[in-house]
Design a protein around this motif. Structure first.
Motif, PDB file in Angstrom:
ATOM      1  N   GLY A  26       0.801  -1.212   0.000  1.00 40.12           N
ATOM      2  CA  GLY A  26       0.000   0.000   0.000  1.00 40.12           C
ATOM      3  C   GLY A  26       0.838   1.267   0.000  1.00 40.12           C
ATOM      4  N   SER A  66      -4.513  -2.606  -2.531  1.00 41.01           N
ATOM      5  CA  SER A  66      -3.753  -1.367  -2.720  1.00 41.01           C
ATOM      6  C   SER A  66      -4.347  -0.539  -3.853  1.00 41.01           C
ATOM      7  CB  SER A  66      -2.289  -1.686  -3.037  1.00 41.01           C
ATOM      8  OG  SER A  66      -1.687  -2.422  -2.001  1.00 41.01           O
ATOM      9  N   ALA A 220      -2.789  -3.287   3.471  1.00 40.77           N
ATOM     10  CA  ALA A 220      -2.538  -2.663   2.171  1.00 40.77           C
ATOM     11  C   ALA A 220      -3.419  -1.432   1.985  1.00 40.77           C
ATOM     12  CB  ALA A 220      -2.789  -3.662   1.043  1.00 40.77           C
ATOM     13  N   GLY A 224      -2.030   2.352   1.617  1.00 41.59           N
ATOM     14  CA  GLY A 224      -2.365   3.194   0.478  1.00 41.59           C
ATOM     15  C   GLY A 224      -2.911   4.552   0.905  1.00 41.59           C
TER      16      GLY A 224
END
Length: 264
Positions: A26, A66, A220, A224
Motif C-alpha cells: 500500500g 492497494s 494494504a 495506500g
C-alpha cells in the motif's frame, strides 16, 4: 495442483508476513514480494522456489486492495497501464519458466541485485513534472519495461513495482504517487498469469498464499491511505532503507547455503 512440504509452515507466522507485506504494498505501490519471499524462506522455512511462486500468488489480493485506494484518489494512469501489462504478462510466462530451470543460488543472487539496484535509485533525487503525451516510441518502451518486470516477477516472486515505479519516474517523469498506483494496476494481471503458470509447475502453495495475501489486504488499504499523505522524499528514503535490509537478509541466506554445501 496441490503442493506438499515436509514441514508445514506456521500459518500464524505467515499471517504476520502477509500483514507486513500488505503495508509495504500500500505504501510503495509494490506487490509485497520483497517481504513475503524473505519471510517465507527465513521465518516460515519454505523451500526457495516454492516461496517465490507462493509469494507471487499472495501479491494478488494485496495488489487489488492497494489498487482500490489509488483508484479512489485518482492516482492511476490508465493510459499506460495496459501497455505495461502486455509486457508483464508475457514476461511472467518467461519468468515462471526460468524459475524451474535456474539454480536456487542464482535466483537468490538475482533477487539481491534487483533489490539493491532499486534502493540505490531511490536515494537519487529526481525532478518529476508529469509525463508527456504518448508516442509510438514511448509505447514500445513501456511494453519493454513491462516485459522485464514480468520476467522478474515470475522468477523472483515479486509484484514488479520495484522495477516499474522507478522506471516510470525516471524515464517518463511521472509523479511517484501516480507511478505507484499505475504499478499496482499492472501487478494484478501479472500475478494472475504467473500464479497459473507456477501452479502448473507445482511451485505454489495456495493455502499459504491465501493466508499471507488475505492478511495483507487490510494493511494494504491502510498503507495506500497513508501513502497519499507522505512526501516523495520521505517515501523514497523509507523504501530504500527497507530494500537494503531485505537484501542483507537474503545475503545471509546465500552465505548459509554456501556453508551447508561446503559441509556436504
Amino acid at each position: 495442483m496441490a503442493v506438499s512440504t515436509t514441514t508445514r509452515p506456521n500459518l500464524r507466522i505467515v499471517a504476520l508476513v502477509g500483514l507486513a507485506a500488505g503495508a509495504l504494498g500500500g505504501l510503495f505501490g509494490v506487490g509485497g514480494g520483497l517481504i513475503i519471499v524473505p519471510g517465507l524462506v527465513l521465518v516460515a522455512q519454505l523451500e526457495r522456489r516454492l516461496a517465490h511462486g507462493t509469494s507471487l500468488a499472495a501479491t494478488l489480493p494485496i495488489a487489488l486492495a492497494s489498487l482500490s485506494t489509488y483508484v479512489v484518489n485518482g492516482n492511476v494512469d490508465w493510459a499506460i497501464a495496459p501497455l505495461m501489462a502486455i509486457g508483464t504478462v508475457t514476461g511472467a510466462i518467461v519468468g515462471t519458466k526460468l524459475l524451474t530451470i535456474l539454480p536456487k543460488r542464482t535466483i537468490t543472487i538475482l533477487f539481491i541485485v534487483t533489490v539493491l539496484a532499486t534502493a540505490v535509485r531511490l536515494f537519487l533525487a529526481t525532478e518529476t513534472t508529469g509525463r508527456d503525451n504518448l508516442t509510438a516510441w514511448s509505447a514500445v518502451l513501456l511494453v519493454l519495461i513491462g516485459l522485464a518486470t514480468g520476467t522478474l516477477s515470475g522468477l523472483l516472486g515479486i509484484g514488479g513495482g520495484i522495477v516499474m515505479v522507478p522506471a516510470m519516474v525516471v524515464l517518463f517523469g511521472m509523479v511517484p504517487l501516480i507511478a505507484k498506483g499505475t504499478s499496482v494496476a499492472v501487478i494484478v494481471p501479472t500475478s494472475i498469469v504467473g500464479t497459473l503458470r507456477n501452479r502448473a509447475n507445482a511451485n505454489v502453495d495456495l493455502k499459504v498464499a491465501a493466508v499471507a495475501g488475505g492478511c495483507g489486504v487490510l494493511s494494504a488499504i491502510a498503507g495506500g491511505i497513508i501513502a497519499d499523505d507522505i512526501s516523495t522524499g520521505v517515501s523514497n528514503m523509507m523504501f530504500g532503507v527497507l530494500l537494503i535490509f531485505v537484501a542483507g537478509t537474503q545475503f545471509l541466506t546465500l552465505r548459509s547455503d554456501r556453508d551447508e554445501a561446503a559441509v556436504d
